[in-house]
Design a protein around this motif. Structure first.
Motif, PDB file in Angstrom:
ATOM      1  N   GLN A  32     -25.546 -15.242 -54.604  1.00 26.60           N
ATOM      2  CA  GLN A  32     -26.558 -16.249 -54.934  1.00 26.60           C
ATOM      3  C   GLN A  32     -27.598 -16.421 -53.837  1.00 26.60           C
ATOM      4  OE1 GLN A  32     -25.709 -19.917 -56.771  1.00 26.60           O
ATOM      5  NE2 GLN A  32     -23.982 -19.156 -57.999  1.00 26.60           N
ATOM      6  N   SER A  33     -27.162 -16.218 -52.577  1.00 29.82           N
ATOM      7  CA  SER A  33     -28.116 -16.425 -51.486  1.00 29.82           C
ATOM      8  C   SER A  33     -28.970 -15.191 -51.245  1.00 29.82           C
ATOM      9  CB  SER A  33     -27.369 -16.782 -50.197  1.00 29.82           C
ATOM     10  OG  SER A  33     -26.603 -15.658 -49.771  1.00 29.82           O
ATOM     11  N   GLY A  34     -28.447 -14.038 -51.637  1.00 32.43           N
ATOM     12  CA  GLY A  34     -29.154 -12.799 -51.312  1.00 32.43           C
ATOM     13  C   GLY A  34     -29.066 -12.455 -49.838  1.00 32.43           C
ATOM     14  N   ILE A  35     -28.204 -13.161 -49.100  1.00 38.02           N
ATOM     15  CA  ILE A  35     -28.060 -12.897 -47.665  1.00 38.02           C
ATOM     16  C   ILE A  35     -26.936 -11.893 -47.449  1.00 38.02           C
ATOM     17  CG2 ILE A  35     -27.529 -13.940 -45.411  1.00 38.02           C
ATOM     18  CD1 ILE A  35     -28.593 -16.610 -46.628  1.00 38.02           C
ATOM     19  N   GLU A  36     -27.138 -11.004 -46.526  1.00 37.12           N
ATOM     20  CA  GLU A  36     -26.159  -9.969 -46.189  1.00 37.12           C
ATOM     21  C   GLU A  36     -24.769 -10.560 -45.927  1.00 37.12           C
ATOM     22  OE1 GLU A  36     -25.579  -6.952 -42.390  1.00 37.12           O
ATOM     23  OE2 GLU A  36     -27.252  -8.399 -42.499  1.00 37.12           O
ATOM     24  N   SER A  37     -23.736  -9.879 -46.436  1.00 38.58           N
ATOM     25  CA  SER A  37     -22.360 -10.373 -46.361  1.00 38.58           C
ATOM     26  C   SER A  37     -21.943 -10.739 -44.938  1.00 38.58           C
ATOM     27  CB  SER A  37     -21.412  -9.323 -46.945  1.00 38.58           C
ATOM     28  OG  SER A  37     -20.094  -9.620 -46.612  1.00 38.58           O
ATOM     29  N   GLY A  38     -22.266  -9.878 -43.967  1.00 45.84           N
ATOM     30  CA  GLY A  38     -21.858 -10.135 -42.584  1.00 45.84           C
ATOM     31  C   GLY A  38     -22.498 -11.398 -42.032  1.00 45.84           C
ATOM     32  N   ALA A  39     -23.731 -11.632 -42.429  1.00 43.15           N
ATOM     33  CA  ALA A  39     -24.433 -12.824 -41.961  1.00 43.15           C
ATOM     34  C   ALA A  39     -23.833 -14.075 -42.599  1.00 43.15           C
ATOM     35  CB  ALA A  39     -25.927 -12.716 -42.298  1.00 43.15           C
ATOM     36  N   VAL A  40     -23.473 -13.973 -43.877  1.00 44.58           N
ATOM     37  CA  VAL A  40     -22.840 -15.113 -44.551  1.00 44.58           C
ATOM     38  C   VAL A  40     -21.524 -15.448 -43.853  1.00 44.58           C
ATOM     39  CG1 VAL A  40     -21.749 -15.892 -46.688  1.00 44.58           C
ATOM     40  CG2 VAL A  40     -23.930 -14.659 -46.782  1.00 44.58           C
ATOM     41  N   GLN A  41     -20.735 -14.425 -43.529  1.00 38.68           N
ATOM     42  CA  GLN A  41     -19.459 -14.643 -42.841  1.00 38.68           C
ATOM     43  C   GLN A  41     -19.693 -15.334 -41.495  1.00 38.68           C
ATOM     44  OE1 GLN A  41     -16.538 -14.206 -44.100  1.00 38.68           O
ATOM     45  NE2 GLN A  41     -16.541 -12.445 -45.519  1.00 38.68           N
ATOM     46  N   MET A  42     -20.737 -14.917 -40.810  1.00 38.26           N
ATOM     47  CA  MET A  42     -21.024 -15.500 -39.500  1.00 38.26           C
ATOM     48  C   MET A  42     -21.416 -16.967 -39.633  1.00 38.26           C
ATOM     49  SD  MET A  42     -23.576 -14.096 -36.534  1.00 38.26           S
ATOM     50  CE  MET A  42     -22.669 -12.609 -36.139  1.00 38.26           C
ATOM     51  N   ILE A  43     -22.237 -17.258 -40.631  1.00 40.77           N
ATOM     52  CA  ILE A  43     -22.636 -18.647 -40.876  1.00 40.77           C
ATOM     53  C   ILE A  43     -21.412 -19.499 -41.221  1.00 40.77           C
ATOM     54  CG2 ILE A  43     -23.895 -20.145 -42.496  1.00 40.77           C
ATOM     55  CD1 ILE A  43     -25.958 -17.774 -42.720  1.00 40.77           C
ATOM     56  N   LEU A  44     -20.553 -18.955 -42.065  1.00 40.21           N
ATOM     57  CA  LEU A  44     -19.361 -19.709 -42.476  1.00 40.21           C
ATOM     58  C   LEU A  44     -18.442 -19.970 -41.290  1.00 40.21           C
ATOM     59  CD1 LEU A  44     -18.542 -18.031 -45.919  1.00 40.21           C
ATOM     60  CD2 LEU A  44     -19.549 -20.295 -45.502  1.00 40.21           C
ATOM     61  N   LEU A  45     -18.338 -18.983 -40.394  1.00 38.48           N
ATOM     62  CA  LEU A  45     -17.516 -19.181 -39.199  1.00 38.48           C
ATOM     63  C   LEU A  45     -18.074 -20.332 -38.367  1.00 38.48           C
ATOM     64  CD1 LEU A  45     -15.323 -18.405 -37.183  1.00 38.48           C
ATOM     65  CD2 LEU A  45     -16.838 -16.626 -36.283  1.00 38.48           C
ATOM     66  N   ASP A  46     -19.404 -20.336 -38.171  1.00 42.14           N
ATOM     67  CA  ASP A  46     -20.037 -21.427 -37.426  1.00 42.14           C
ATOM     68  C   ASP A  46     -19.713 -22.772 -38.074  1.00 42.14           C
ATOM     69  OD1 ASP A  46     -21.118 -19.617 -35.724  1.00 42.14           O
ATOM     70  OD2 ASP A  46     -23.194 -19.809 -36.426  1.00 42.14           O
ATOM     71  N   LEU A  47     -19.877 -22.813 -39.414  1.00 43.23           N
ATOM     72  CA  LEU A  47     -19.658 -24.070 -40.133  1.00 43.23           C
ATOM     73  C   LEU A  47     -18.198 -24.508 -40.020  1.00 43.23           C
ATOM     74  CD1 LEU A  47     -21.764 -23.358 -43.362  1.00 43.23           C
ATOM     75  CD2 LEU A  47     -22.338 -24.963 -41.498  1.00 43.23           C
ATOM     76  N   GLU A  48     -17.295 -23.530 -40.013  1.00 47.14           N
ATOM     77  CA  GLU A  48     -15.878 -23.866 -39.917  1.00 47.14           C
ATOM     78  C   GLU A  48     -15.552 -24.420 -38.533  1.00 47.14           C
ATOM     79  OE1 GLU A  48     -13.317 -20.520 -40.477  1.00 47.14           O
ATOM     80  OE2 GLU A  48     -11.538 -21.753 -40.839  1.00 47.14           O
ATOM     81  N   LEU A  49     -16.097 -23.753 -37.524  1.00 45.38           N
ATOM     82  CA  LEU A  49     -15.839 -24.213 -36.161  1.00 45.38           C
ATOM     83  C   LEU A  49     -16.458 -25.579 -35.925  1.00 45.38           C
ATOM     84  CD1 LEU A  49     -16.336 -20.870 -34.215  1.00 45.38           C
ATOM     85  CD2 LEU A  49     -14.185 -22.020 -34.811  1.00 45.38           C
TER      86      LEU A  49
END
Lengths: 370, 370
Positions: free
Chosen positions: B338-355
């Motif tokens: 849905q975001s059209g953002i690269e998978s690795g970048a999404v994972q990185m954002i989610l990690l930030d949000l989780e931390l």
């Protein structure tokens, strides 16, 4: 009461070597039972068989009187009340006798079968399920045997109070014989306010070889067959197989593997039967088909496409087919494929061979040399 | 005994907001636990979260002493004995503690789970099946709970006599705590001549919220999970679901629908689980995979393809992802789509949000806002 053609149909069916399949082929070939009976001696002679003993008019008149004395009637395959689904199976009975309310045959039907020595718990569950099916408007079909069969009929009878009960017992004997003895009153009561159906002529004892034929009617009448408790290799599993071969749903109630009476049901489920825990599981499966029952199965293809094949089979064709046959049953479609002979001609040759007493028909459109 | 990097891994894992997924992402991103711990405070600050309390070295040293005092050891995800199949699940534990014989972890494993209040017959059957599995060379994995779990462990222990027993109990508490009390001696004995495994740090009581995590290890270690007797909505069904999600076989022993303790198993079978009546049914299913266990599951894709994504995610990307999140869990692949953002970048954002303590991870790679 019965017109000459209907009497002729009964005569034809009670004649040696004539089964449901050859019966239908003869009707298709000669247009009527009357004409088929006339043609039969010549046909058998031409096929090189021993002379055939056609049932006499007197014999059939006596049978009819006996059926009437038992309070029963005949139901022919082209009668309005003949169960539509039953008419779709390969070897549908051309005629049966019945006691009770023919109108029940228009209800969507569920077969319930299981062990004669079923556990008390399984019988109680069968009674409950049968009652709920009957209340939901389904005809509960079973075989009036001990155990699960009895429980299924009783369950449907019970919820009906003293009114019309939504259950049919298909028996392996003639309509005038009760078996087992302890079900005499149940069978009598079902003959009054439910249904009892027999394929065998009156006076016939329930022999072991009749049971698979009886079972095909139980499975054939129903949208689906529910096996309640059954050991491996039991008759209930034959009924389940016949249901599957007819393209109907096969359902089974599971049980502990520690009870051998559950292992047949469990094996069915492993083989793809639907696991059923309650009536709603059954209704979920069959309801989409219950309204327009016959949509369930494709309209039957004209069964004998070549009552008049393009070319009459000659001696060479006949010999080719015979050489493909053995004591091991082989599919008719396989004979067509291997011989390269037109399907209608193969059917005609097989009919001749059957009338000559040379071959035997088996389930799933297979034949073997006798 | 543990080198600094291994100690750092334990520190990282015992830190707030760090779970198995974020642990693996941090290792992938920073190369080591030591580097990740150094980077962590900055990372959290940049993500806009409240300061994170990293587990101290002293704290972890005390834990290690306690593990050793309990006669237990650590097993890290990159150790040779770490179960290969367990390493394939999404949220495999980066480290567990265990007592007993690590070599047992190389055996092909079958999980057996079921009701705490199982019937005596089902417990007897579970003991028998577990014994036969153990004799066939399989590791019987269960949860050391009452009922079926206990029966499964006992069955495997019994056939071993006084030798090495082919069973592993995965517990929801720390390795130094026994639960339930009546299994104290069984757990102690399994710690000597079988296996006991704990993900939680020593001293942790078995809290309700630990059980699903424990169950994922049971399912994750095994080629398949067998449910013996389980009510609907029971914990055993969660284990079965986790097994299915991990692409493993789910098997169930059927029972009478009249016994509510069978209904969960029967529902599993209706849903596609394999009906099992004997050990041979199990072996038929899993044996083709038992020799080369890891062939069962595809080699794991590099889990975080963009520890270094092509483009570092910017604030806009981060905001896009946040706007797609809600309290209802959503799949990470759905966010990527849905975001059209690269998978690795999404994972990185989610990690930030989780931390930052803003999102929570759920089963099957889904996330939600807290």
């Amino acid at each position: 009461m019965l017109d000459p053609e209907h009497l002729a149909r009964i005569r034809l069916l009670r004649t040696d070597r004539i089964g449901p399949v050859s019966f239908a082929q003869l009707i298709a070939r000669f247009g009527s039972a009357t004409a088929a009976i006339e043609a039969l001696p010549d046909l058998v002679q031409r096929a090189g068989g021993k002379a055939i003993r056609v049932a006499t008019h007197a014999q059939v008149t006596a049978e009819v009187a006996r059926v009437e004395a038992a309070g029963a009637r005949y139901l022919f395959a082209d009668d309005g009340d003949y169960p539509a689904l039953l008419g779709h199976i390969d070897n549908a009975p051309p005629v049966v006798t019945f006691r009770g309310e023919a109108a029940l045959l228009n209800r969507p039907a569920i077969a319930m079968v299981g062990a004669r020595n079923a556990s008390a718990a399984a019988c109680r569950f069968a009674r409950q399920i049968a009652g709920e099916l009957a209340e939901a408007g389904y005809l509960v079909v079973s075989g009036l045997a001990r155990g699960i069969d009895t429980a299924a009929h009783e369950g449907a009878m019970r919820v009906a109070g003293s009114g019309l009960a939504s259950t049919a017992g298909v028996i392996a004997s003639g309509i005038d014989i009760s078996y087992p003895p302890e079900n005499r009153s149940l069978q009598a009561e079902m003959g009054e306010r439910a249904l009892v159906i027999a394929e065998q002529p009156p006076g016939t004892e329930p022999l072991a070889r009749h049971f698979p034929y009886r079972n095909r009617i139980i499975a054939g009448m129903a949208l689906g067959t529910l096996v309640v408790e059954a050991a491996p290799k039991s008759g209930s599993l034959i009924t389940a197989r016949l249901a599957a071969e007819a393209g109907r749903d096969v359902m089974a109630i599971p049980g502990s593997p520690l009870d051998s009476r559950s292992r047949g049901c469990n094996e069915l489920i492993r083989g793809g039967a639907t696991l059923v825990q309650s009536v709603s599981d059954i209704l979920d499966l069959v309801e989409p088909f219950a309204a327009g029952q016959t949509q369930r199965v494709a309209a039957p293809a004209p069964r004998f496409s070549a009552a008049t094949p393009a070319v009459e089979p000659d001696d060479k064709a006949r010999q080719d087919i015979v050489s493909l046959l053995s004591a091991a049953p082989v599919g008719i479609d396989e004979l067509v494929r291997q011989s390269g002979i037109e399907s209608g001609a193969v059917q005609m040759i097989l009919l001749d061979l059957e009338l000559a007493g040379l071959i035997e028909r088996h389930a799933a459109a297979r034949v073997s040399l006798i």
